[in-house]
Design an enzyme around this catalytic site. Structure first.
Site, short mmCIF file in Angstrom:
data_model
loop_
_atom_site.label_atom_id
_atom_site.label_comp_id
_atom_site.label_asym_id
_atom_site.label_seq_id
_atom_site.Cartn_x
_atom_site.Cartn_y
_atom_site.Cartn_z
N HIS A 87 0.83 -1.21 0.00
CA HIS A 87 0.00 0.00 0.00
C HIS A 87 0.86 1.25 0.00
CE1 HIS A 87 -3.17 2.84 0.94
NE2 HIS A 87 -2.52 3.22 2.02
N ARG A 130 -10.00 11.56 0.26
CA ARG A 130 -8.67 11.75 -0.34
C ARG A 130 -8.41 13.19 -0.78
NH1 ARG A 130 -5.98 7.37 1.51
NH2 ARG A 130 -7.07 5.43 0.98
#
Length: 420
Positions: A123, A227
């Site tokens: 990730h 985000r």
């Protein structure tokens, strides 16, 4: 293994027996253990058998039980195993079996502090390639310490809680100034959460060897993320409003003892870690997650190869003398694997929106209002069986009317476009 009928494929076999808090009708919330598709109502069973600490199972959270420590945790698990295995206990237990479909599950424990780590190399590398394409994917500190940040314990919610789309400042790369409005890049993060039972002393670090003396068990975590808010706000101090609006956890806490058959050695760490992060018995768990968007499977992230072990996370979290308290929760950070269908967030699955997923014939990048996300997980047992962790679900609902009005006012004031 049990006189209780357990449906095929149930995540909660007779060796699992996770604990949670349920509400049955208008009755007060209390502690139960899951087996098959039923719940053992522990308070009346423990009282009838005059079990020490029986009154703790009538509490509305697990905190008082968690504070008892490992000897009591192990004794309670052994008692539960005997209850479900021993035919002689049928008459004592059977009247207190309640279908899971007949109850409402609650937040299983009152959360003290919340820490979110960044422990998956896949990730962290994916985000590094997305955000810093001309640099090394991992920052220089990443393989020397478990990177993390403190989150908002007050916004941790039970599975099934609707997630209101957060609003805040966003700034498009080509915009001269930020705008205010609902997040246009709402995302998930697939994580494993560790539940602290036994507190530690302020000023005294917890060693990697003492991990199991302080951590009772695990829950499935969805750490929702905005985000676009995060991208604008996080320099220089890190995540804030883009992460603090909601974190959902599963209702059942699976004990470390139940997970023991799934333990696997920690993958090799290079460069070698500092002594306080090192130990001879560092392990991870062989856990597989499944992510479903509106009922459709979109990803299956594996946990077993995560770079930092839970014992190292706890040791680093306390090495400066910080204490942990009963009910503290710390999470692994997003779990992602090497394959595209193993990524644990939509920013990775859609590659920041540039490669939409096709789900049920429709393109998806980030979450839309009305989307339901369910994350389930299971651990691999030594005999090939599955140890279920249950699931965590949340549905995105539109931003509040007040936030929408504020965003409209901001756009009218500065003439900017609502972009992300």
């Amino acid at each position: 293994m049990s006189w209780i009928d357990i449906p095929d494929g149930s995540p909660f076999g007779a060796e699992n027996l996770p604990l949670g808090v349920f509400r049955h009708g208008d009755e007060e919330p209390r502690v139960g253990a899951a087996i098959g598709d039923q719940i053992i109502d522990l308070a009346p069973v423990a009282s009838a058998q005059m079990l020490d600490g029986a009154q703790l199972f009538a509490e509305p959270t697990l905190n008082a039980f968690l504070a008892l420590g490992r000897p009591a945790w192990r004794a309670t698990r052994n008692w539960l195993l005997d209850l479900v295995r021993n035919e002689n206990d049928r008459d004592a237990v059977e009247p207190h079996l309640i279908p899971q479909s007949a109850v409402t599950m609650q937040l299983p424990f009152e959360v003290g502090d919340y820490v979110d780590f960044y422990a998956s190399e896949q990730h962290a590398s994916n985000l590094g390639r997305l955000f810093r394409p001309d640099s090394e994917p991992l920052l220089p500190n990443w393989k020397h310490l478990p990177v993390g940040y403190h989150g908002r314990a007050g916004t941790i919610v039970a599975s099934g809680t609707d997630i209101v789309r957060p609003s805040g400042q966003r700034k498009a790369p080509d915009a001269a100034a930020p705008t205010f409005g609902p997040s246009q890049r709402l995302d998930i993060e697939v994580e494993l959460g560790y539940v602290v039972g036994t507190p530690s002393t302020l000023g005294k670090p917890v060693s990697v060897e003492d991990f199991a003396e302080h951590v009772y068990g695990v829950v499935v975590v969805n750490d929702w993320s905005a985000r676009d808010l995060q991208a604008w706000e996080y320099v220089p101090l890190g995540p804030f409003l883009g992460k603090s609006f909601a974190t959902s956890i599963s209702p059942w806490v699976v004990s470390l003892d139940a997970l023991a058959p799934s333990a696997v050695p920690l993958p090799a760490q290079d460069p070698p870690v500092l002594p306080y992060l090192d130990g001879p018995n560092l392990t991870n768990f062989d856990i597989t997650f499944e992510v479903r968007l509106n009922g459709h499977l979109v990803s299956s992230p594996p946990y077993r190869d995560i770079y930092w072990s839970p014992a190292q996370m706890l040791a680093h979290m306390t090495v400066n003398g910080a204490s942990v308290r009963t009910g503290d929760l710390y999470a692994s950070g997003t779990v992602s694997g090497p394959e595209k269908n193993q990524r644990g967030s939509f920013i990775e699955l859609s590659w920041a929106g540039r490669e939409p997923l096709i789900v049920d014939g429709k393109e998806h990048t980030f979450l839309e209002d009305g989307d339901e996300v369910t994350i389930s997980a299971w651990a691999a047992g030594a005999d090939g069986s599955r140890i279920g962790l249950g699931e965590v679900t949340g549905t995105v609902v539109p931003a509040s009317a007040a936030a929408k009005r504020e965003g409209q006012h901001a756009r009218q004031h500065d003439g900017s476009l609502d972009r992300s």
